[in-house]
Write a protein that holds these residues in place. Sequence first.
Motif, short mmCIF file in Angstrom:
data_model
loop_
_atom_site.label_atom_id
_atom_site.label_comp_id
_atom_site.label_asym_id
_atom_site.label_seq_id
_atom_site.Cartn_x
_atom_site.Cartn_y
_atom_site.Cartn_z
N GLY A 32 0.66 -1.16 0.01
CA GLY A 32 0.02 -0.03 -0.09
C GLY A 32 0.84 1.37 0.06
N PHE A 33 2.02 1.16 -0.40
CA PHE A 33 2.88 2.43 -0.29
C PHE A 33 2.67 3.14 -1.67
N SER A 34 1.99 4.06 -1.34
CA SER A 34 1.28 4.76 -2.56
C SER A 34 1.96 6.11 -3.22
N ILE A 35 3.29 6.00 -3.54
CA ILE A 35 3.96 7.23 -3.88
C ILE A 35 3.51 7.81 -5.29
N GLY A 36 3.11 6.60 -6.24
CA GLY A 36 2.55 7.12 -7.49
C GLY A 36 1.17 7.65 -7.51
N GLY A 37 0.29 7.08 -6.51
CA GLY A 37 -0.79 7.98 -6.05
C GLY A 37 -0.72 9.31 -5.48
N SER A 38 0.42 9.63 -4.76
CA SER A 38 0.77 10.90 -4.40
C SER A 38 1.29 11.74 -5.50
N VAL A 39 1.93 11.20 -6.47
CA VAL A 39 2.26 11.85 -7.74
C VAL A 39 0.90 12.25 -8.38
N ALA A 40 0.05 11.49 -8.51
CA ALA A 40 -1.22 11.76 -9.29
C ALA A 40 -1.80 12.87 -8.59
N GLY A 41 -2.00 12.56 -7.43
CA GLY A 41 -2.71 13.58 -6.37
C GLY A 41 -2.07 15.12 -6.63
#
Length: 540
Positions: free
Chosen positions: A477-486
């Motif tokens: 669940g480490f969501s660095i890619g999600g953070s980039v999108a956010g």
Amino acid sequence: MKNKKTTLLALALAATCAAASASAADLILVNQDVGTGAGLDDPTAKAPEGGNPGTTLGEQRRLVYQYAARMWGSMLDSDVPVYIGARFIPQTCTPTSATLGSAGTTFVFRNFPGAPAADTWYHSALADSIAGVDLAPGNIDIQSQFNSRINNDPACLGGSTWYYGLDGNTPPGQINFLNVVMHEIAHGLGFSAFSNVSTGTLFNGFPDAYNRNAYNNTFAAAIPALSNAQRQAAFRDNGNTVWTGANVSAAAPLFLDNLFTLNVTAPAGIAGSYEVGAASFGPAATSANFQGEVVPGVPADACTPLTNSAAVAGKVALVDRGVCAFTIKTLNAQAAGATAVLIANNAPGIVVPGGADPAVAIPALGISQADGATIRGASPGVMITTGLNPNRRQGADATGRVRLYAPTTVAPGSTFSHFDVVLTPNALMEPSITSTLRADVDVDMTTALLRDVGWQLNARTAVGNCDTGIPAVSQTGFSIGGSVAGQAALCEAKSTTRKQYSQCLLDYAKQMAADGLLTNTQASRVVVCSVQNGYRLYPR
């Protein structure tokens, strides 16, 4: 079989539709506060904070929500837009507890084209994703609401306020709004069951994708296979209702800490390992600071100064839950000279002592009512040590299956549709939001559970139509890619030119690289994609 649709909450769609992006899901905020001058529409001036550039209360709230929507969208794979209604309304709040927010699907579907299991309910957004079409066109998929009373109201959490920053650095006394929004959206996506936790009945007589992955150890059966009476008991069976989905089971040993246990070494009649719950206050319990002889405190509830301080001094005090705050009990034991505190539950199951008080200087652990009675009955002369069990995980059963929240007293809206509170480290989808959460970069086992109920994950993160090559979310669940999108969504909202947009993502990428969250190569790719997407957003 015919496609079956049931309305849980019918709401008209009042937003302009946007085209779904390739691979990643497109989660679209429907602002239901428009025109009210409150909530997401509140014009009150507010200084930017924690990377949130909004200059009004309403704008900051909208930007957080859009950030969360883009994060979740980047991690999930769907060709069908997901519409999420959001508003601020007064909700339950006392000086010590509150409903921060709530959310759920507005429709459920069964036997639709491509449904993985027959006669099984699926959340609207998930069913749309699997079917590849909008099964309830023109309607909201998820309805969410947040507590408008959390705004310097002394009668509500002692005057706590929301924190609208996006950096995870929540100041003391504030509540991270992004964590709560990420939590609530997950409920609407599929992290919830439709069965009645009070009666044990299935929704309209059919199981759902969530409870198909749940199991009760006491009855040794899956939740859908139980009778209504057995399900009713399972939803109150603290520690024995667990998740069996393969993806969560695979992620659990990578995410959960080893089980910290209390080991009774004497007398021989009660010797063995006992499960404990770690307190949220005071120093962490370790094998060095939590050992020795256990002495029951007097009075047993420790809500007033202990009258047997001479016996307790230098020992581990055993006290009972009830009447006053956990921190008060611990401070009274501390004042009596205790080196640590065991707090026995006043109901079946393990207690996890909550609260906060910087004056607490000794460790505290919670134990079950039965274990407390056992230790009290064998006193004096009970000797203990503590330590890690390398074969067990904190928040999982003996076979490694993660525990679901099943307190002995049903908590409507929380029971069963969350991970248990004993998980360590804390998980995003526990019933209470804790200060250790960082949903801006980590959604822990949430995506694993969403996979178990039927979601497909998006492999990589895109900025616009440009693939950054950064994984949207890891197995744990480490969501660095999600953070980039956010962050890309935030930069779009705050920029009016290509240069501003690219500079916004450049600053972000540099900071993430400096923090060790992006490699230099990944940061460079984000910058390249920002330029490409800038041309798409702001053509000449």
